[in-house]
Design an enzyme around this catalytic site. Structure first.
Site, mmCIF file in Angstrom:
data_model
loop_
_atom_site.group_PDB
_atom_site.id
_atom_site.type_symbol
_atom_site.label_atom_id
_atom_site.label_comp_id
_atom_site.label_asym_id
_atom_site.label_seq_id
_atom_site.Cartn_x
_atom_site.Cartn_y
_atom_site.Cartn_z
ATOM 1 N N THR A 182 0.883 -1.265 0.258
ATOM 2 C CA THR A 182 -0.042 0.100 0.023
ATOM 3 C C THR A 182 0.903 1.144 0.068
ATOM 4 O O THR A 182 1.899 1.147 0.739
ATOM 5 C CB THR A 182 -0.977 0.039 1.274
ATOM 6 O OG1 THR A 182 -2.122 -1.103 1.136
ATOM 7 C CG2 THR A 182 -1.663 1.422 1.178
ATOM 8 N N PHE A 184 1.247 5.079 0.990
ATOM 9 C CA PHE A 184 0.657 6.126 1.726
ATOM 10 C C PHE A 184 1.429 7.487 1.217
ATOM 11 O O PHE A 184 2.541 7.667 0.681
ATOM 12 C CB PHE A 184 1.025 6.004 3.173
ATOM 13 C CG PHE A 184 0.334 4.625 3.675
ATOM 14 C CD1 PHE A 184 -0.719 5.051 4.593
ATOM 15 C CD2 PHE A 184 0.711 3.567 3.447
ATOM 16 C CE1 PHE A 184 -1.390 3.959 5.193
ATOM 17 C CE2 PHE A 184 0.226 2.316 4.158
ATOM 18 C CZ PHE A 184 -0.901 2.500 4.860
#
Length: 284
Positions: A182, A184
Site C-alpha cells: 500500500t 501512503f
C-alpha cells in the site's frame, strides 16, 4: 509533532509511520522527543484535523498494488486544504496471530478486516474447518482475540499488532501474494515541498471539447515528462462529469515542469497541485 493515521496502534498505517521515519533518508527529521501518533476511525475527521493544524501530518493510504487506487481517500483531496510532502510504500504482510501456546488445530474462528481476510483466501481454502469473522480493523481484531483469552480464536494482522499486544505469530505471511503493498502519502496543510522532490501529484478537470484529455497528455509528452499514473473519477457534485488525477516525474522548481504546469492550466478548467515529494523506494 502530532501525526495522524487510520486505525489503532499496530495497524498497517501505524507501521507506515515507523517505516517512513525509520528510513535512512528521513531519520532525524523528528524532534528529539519523537512524535505523538493519533489513530482515527474516520478519514474525514483526520483530514479536518490536518486542515485545521490540529495534526502536523497524517499518513493517508491512496493506492494498493492489488486493488489499485483507494478512491474514497483520493476523492477527499478535492475538499480539504492538504498537500502531499512525502510518500512511503508499506508491505502488507498478513500474519495468523494467536494467544501464546495455541496450536493450529485448536483454532475455530479467525477475526480480521474483510479485505485482510480476502487477501488470505488460499490459507482458508487449505484450512476449511476455520471460520472467518469480519472485524472493523486488523489491529483491533488482535486486541479482541487477546481479551477473549480463548485459544479457539485467532486474528490476521501485522507483526506490529502482535508485538504490541504480546501475542504470538503462529503462521507468518499467510496472504496470497507477497507483492501486496500500500502506498501512503504524508500530508500537511502547507505546500512545503522538499528540494529533492521528484514526483508530482495533480488533480485536474478538462474542458468539454474534443481531444481535451489528449491535449493534456500532450503537455507531458511534448516535454518528455514521464507520466506514472492517470486515474479518472466522478465529480460528486456534478452528474456524469469527471475529474482526473495524474502522477508524473518532476520537480515544480524545474523550468520544464513550470512551463508544463502553465500550459496544463491553459488546457483545463481546474488544476490543483496535490503535492511534490520524493518518491518512495519499493519496500522489500
Amino acid at each position: 509533532m502530532k501525526i495522524g493515521f487510520q486505525g489503532v496502534r499496530g495497524a498497517f498505517s501505524d507501521a507506515a509511520i515507523r517505516l517512513y521515519y525509520g528510513s535512512e533518508e528521513h531519520r532525524g527529521e523528528l524532534p528529539d522527543s519523537g512524535y505523538e501518533s493519533v489513530g482515527y476511525s474516520d478519514f474525514i475527521k483526520m483530514l479536518q484535523d490536518v486542515n485545521e493544524g490540529v495534526l502536523d501530518e497524517a499518513f493517508f493510504p491512496v493506492e494498493n498494488t492489488t486493488t489499485g487506487i483507494i478512491a474514497r481517500t483520493y476523492d477527499y483531496f478535492q475538499y480539504y486544504n492538504v498537500y502531499a510532502v512525502g510518500e512511503v510504500v508499506e508491505p502488507i504482510v498478513q500474519n495468523l496471530i494467536v494467544i501464546p501456546g495455541t496450536k493450529l488445530e485448536e483454532i475455530r474462528e479467525v477475526y480480521s478486516h474483510p479485505e485482510a481476510l480476502s487477501q488470505c483466501s488460499n490459507f482458508f481454502r487449505n484450512n476449511p474447518d476455520i471460520k472467518t469473522v469480519s472485524y472493523e480493523d486488523t489491529a483491533l481484531a488482535v486486541e479482541y482475540v487477546k481479551s477473549c483469552g480463548d485459544k479457539s480464536r485467532a486474528a490476521i494482522a501485522s507483526a506490529l499488532a502482535a508485538e504490541l499486544n504480546d501475542m504470538e505469530i503462529l503462521r507468518p505471511h499467510v496472504q496470497n501474494s507477497d507483492s501486496n503493498m500500500t502506498r501512503f502519502l504524508v500530508i500537511t496543510n502547507k505546500p512545503d515541498y522538499p528540494d529533492n522532490a521528484d514526483k508530482v501529484s495533480v488533480y485536474f478537470v478538462t474542458r468539454h471539447t474534443p481531444s481535451a484529455l489528449y491535449n493534456v497528455l500532450g503537455v507531458f509528452a511534448s516535454r518528455e515528462i514521464d507520466v506514472l499514473r492517470l486515474e479518472s473519477r466522478p465529480i460528486v457534485t456534478k452528474r456524469f462529469e469527471y475529474c482526473h488525477y495524474v502522477d508524473f516525474r518532476g520537480n515544480l522548481k524545474d523550468p520544464i515542469v513550470e512551463e508544463a504546469m502553465r500550459q496544463l492550466r491553459d488546457e483545463c478548467l481546474e488544476v490543483i497541485v496535490l503535492g511534490n515529494y520524493k518518491s518512495a523506494p519499493l519496500a522489500l
